[in-house]
Design an enzyme around this catalytic site. Sequence first.
Site, mmCIF file in Angstrom:
data_model
loop_
_atom_site.group_PDB
_atom_site.id
_atom_site.type_symbol
_atom_site.label_atom_id
_atom_site.label_comp_id
_atom_site.label_asym_id
_atom_site.label_seq_id
_atom_site.Cartn_x
_atom_site.Cartn_y
_atom_site.Cartn_z
ATOM 1 N N GLY A 58 0.728 -1.243 -0.090
ATOM 2 C CA GLY A 58 -0.025 -0.040 -0.036
ATOM 3 C C GLY A 58 0.852 1.126 0.138
ATOM 4 O O GLY A 58 2.151 1.210 0.039
ATOM 5 N N CYS A 85 5.318 -5.999 1.752
ATOM 6 C CA CYS A 85 5.598 -4.539 1.756
ATOM 7 C C CYS A 85 4.823 -3.945 2.977
ATOM 8 O O CYS A 85 5.199 -3.956 3.992
ATOM 9 C CB CYS A 85 5.301 -3.848 0.385
ATOM 10 S SG CYS A 85 5.880 -2.615 0.339
ATOM 11 N N TYR A 86 3.940 -3.129 2.537
ATOM 12 C CA TYR A 86 3.178 -2.615 3.646
ATOM 13 C C TYR A 86 2.472 -3.452 4.723
ATOM 14 O O TYR A 86 2.371 -3.297 5.778
ATOM 15 C CB TYR A 86 2.073 -1.585 3.200
ATOM 16 C CG TYR A 86 1.269 -0.821 4.217
ATOM 17 C CD1 TYR A 86 1.654 0.311 4.775
ATOM 18 C CD2 TYR A 86 0.001 -1.381 4.661
ATOM 19 C CE1 TYR A 86 0.900 1.148 5.608
ATOM 20 C CE2 TYR A 86 -0.824 -0.711 5.554
ATOM 21 C CZ TYR A 86 -0.100 0.283 6.166
ATOM 22 O OH TYR A 86 -0.829 1.295 7.233
ATOM 23 N N HIS A 172 8.342 -7.433 -3.041
ATOM 24 C CA HIS A 172 6.962 -7.919 -3.748
ATOM 25 C C HIS A 172 7.347 -9.094 -4.653
ATOM 26 O O HIS A 172 7.778 -9.245 -5.585
ATOM 27 C CB HIS A 172 6.700 -6.702 -4.898
ATOM 28 C CG HIS A 172 6.194 -5.654 -4.358
ATOM 29 N ND1 HIS A 172 4.578 -5.569 -3.931
ATOM 30 C CD2 HIS A 172 6.747 -4.080 -3.907
ATOM 31 C CE1 HIS A 172 4.671 -4.317 -3.581
ATOM 32 N NE2 HIS A 172 5.770 -3.693 -3.346
ATOM 33 N N GLU A 174 5.101 -11.059 -5.778
ATOM 34 C CA GLU A 174 4.197 -11.206 -6.913
ATOM 35 C C GLU A 174 4.458 -10.863 -8.401
ATOM 36 O O GLU A 174 3.760 -11.009 -9.145
ATOM 37 C CB GLU A 174 2.774 -10.673 -6.478
ATOM 38 C CG GLU A 174 2.646 -8.967 -6.542
ATOM 39 C CD GLU A 174 2.981 -8.256 -5.387
ATOM 40 O OE1 GLU A 174 2.830 -7.464 -5.058
ATOM 41 O OE2 GLU A 174 3.908 -9.011 -4.556
ATOM 42 N N ASP A 230 -16.913 -14.277 -22.632
ATOM 43 C CA ASP A 230 -17.387 -14.171 -21.225
ATOM 44 C C ASP A 230 -18.747 -14.666 -21.434
ATOM 45 O O ASP A 230 -19.118 -15.690 -20.667
ATOM 46 C CB ASP A 230 -17.250 -12.854 -20.509
ATOM 47 C CG ASP A 230 -16.011 -12.246 -20.450
ATOM 48 O OD1 ASP A 230 -15.017 -13.039 -20.725
ATOM 49 O OD2 ASP A 230 -15.822 -11.079 -20.361
ATOM 50 N N LYS A 377 -9.586 -13.457 -16.619
ATOM 51 C CA LYS A 377 -10.082 -13.687 -17.747
ATOM 52 C C LYS A 377 -9.532 -15.092 -18.557
ATOM 53 O O LYS A 377 -9.706 -15.894 -19.031
ATOM 54 C CB LYS A 377 -9.682 -12.500 -18.814
ATOM 55 C CG LYS A 377 -9.816 -12.900 -20.594
ATOM 56 C CD LYS A 377 -11.226 -12.811 -20.601
ATOM 57 C CE LYS A 377 -11.621 -11.578 -20.894
ATOM 58 N NZ LYS A 377 -13.107 -11.083 -21.382
#
Length: 522
Positions: A58, A85-86, A172, A174, A230, A377
Amino acid sequence: MKAARHAPVLVVDFGAQYAQLIARRVREARVYSEIVPHTMAAADILARRPAALVLSGGPSGVYEPGAPGLDPALLHAGVPVFGICYGFQAMAHALGGEVAKTGAAEFGRTKADLDSSSVLFRGHAPSQFVWMSHRDSVVALPAGLRATASTPGAPIAAFEDEGGRLAGVQWHPEVVHTAHGQALLERFLHQCAGISPTWTTSNFIEEAVEHVRQVVGAHPVICGLSGGVDSAVAAALVQRAVGDQLTCVFVDHGLLREGEREQVVSDFVKATGVQLHVEDADSRFLAALAQVRDPEQKRKIIGREFIRTFETAAEKIVANRQRTDEVEFLVQGTLYPDVVESGGGAGTSVIKSHHNVGGLPSDLRYQLIEPLRTLFKDEVRAVGLELGLPEEIVWRHPFPGPGLAIRIAGEVTAERLAVLRRADAIAREELSAAGLDRSVWQFPVVLLAEVSSVGVQGDGRSYGFPVVLRPVTSEDAMTADWARLPYDVLEVISNRITNEVEQVNRVLLDVTSKPPATIEWE
């Protein structure tokens, strides 16, 4: 559609740029995940019976006035928690540690030294490069935690408790720039938290089919089929659940791409055998959109008219099938990014109303069936392939429900639609001819209908519309980058549009990422 048999990993969003990416990475580890806002009460989070919590990054500092807080109850509930992180700093602060601005900020690629004997880093190389983005650092550990990594600017760059069930990193994991970041997340989820990697498209389909059958019973169902992947996957999934109780409704609202109606009527029906009702409504939609220029208003009008058109179609379907029971259920291909961007959930802001989320009228007659509501997706495409849909349908570029109306910057008219429809067809034809369909996530072409561009054509001055090419690359539409198409492909597209579409005399290229821009202009 909830994953009824899978206790979720909840990603607690502290305002992170990458919260959606964290959720996707958890799912890539074959573990089901959802995002919740940091404003959700600890009791409500724990009531979801999460398998683990992941605390996102954040933009704030934990000591700043109004900074998002972390309820210590979440850390004492016996649920495994991983801070990023945060989230890492918030864990330390909530447990009695100390976080401070040391003056040793780190941004970008940074070398980290790891304790390979720790639970979290067991089997990892002792040094690897990670992606940092911080000004504050943990400077004193809470009781019961030990430091397991360090960087030049953060002597305490990771920590864990004795079993690794409370752990965190300053960097991070990710993002792709962190070496072995996915392996680190999987280590926490599978080993530290003890979560089995069982989240797959197969068990999602089984659970979704079972849920639809329980909800729908013997009632008739209609599905709004747009031609995009979709709605096609949602329809195929519901058809597997309830068979010929489903009738798909294809609304030709006059806002379609060139050849769209013909492709839906032939390709999808041929692939699935579904019952299809086509409703011609182009005049209705154009009349409702007359003199409307505000993008949000366009979306809401289209959402309203879709539902009113469905209601008309449903009456015809019931009459044609000689049934006395009315249609109670409407299937829509709503995805997780649609929900997030439309402000779904507490603490989230509305980026834009998707016609099948924030654009629906308040007096909706139907109960919504949204079997893909928790999917990204790429997951939807995997489900579609497993359901047996042809690749031509599954790998189509995303196309918004409001159609070309939100790719005309200004009032929507039949004449402007014809101009944009042809320019769009040229761009798609040349992208396919260059073999670049799979390398581009989406390729909107936008008509700047309220701009009169000066040009020179036929040795004389001309006034025409500019069009904007917006090719983007993405994994899930939550973030995107502009696609670096070869110049020769762009040249052919530009020349063909200005030569073949008389009303256009200028072609522009949008080179903005998301964020700060969205993929669609409106």
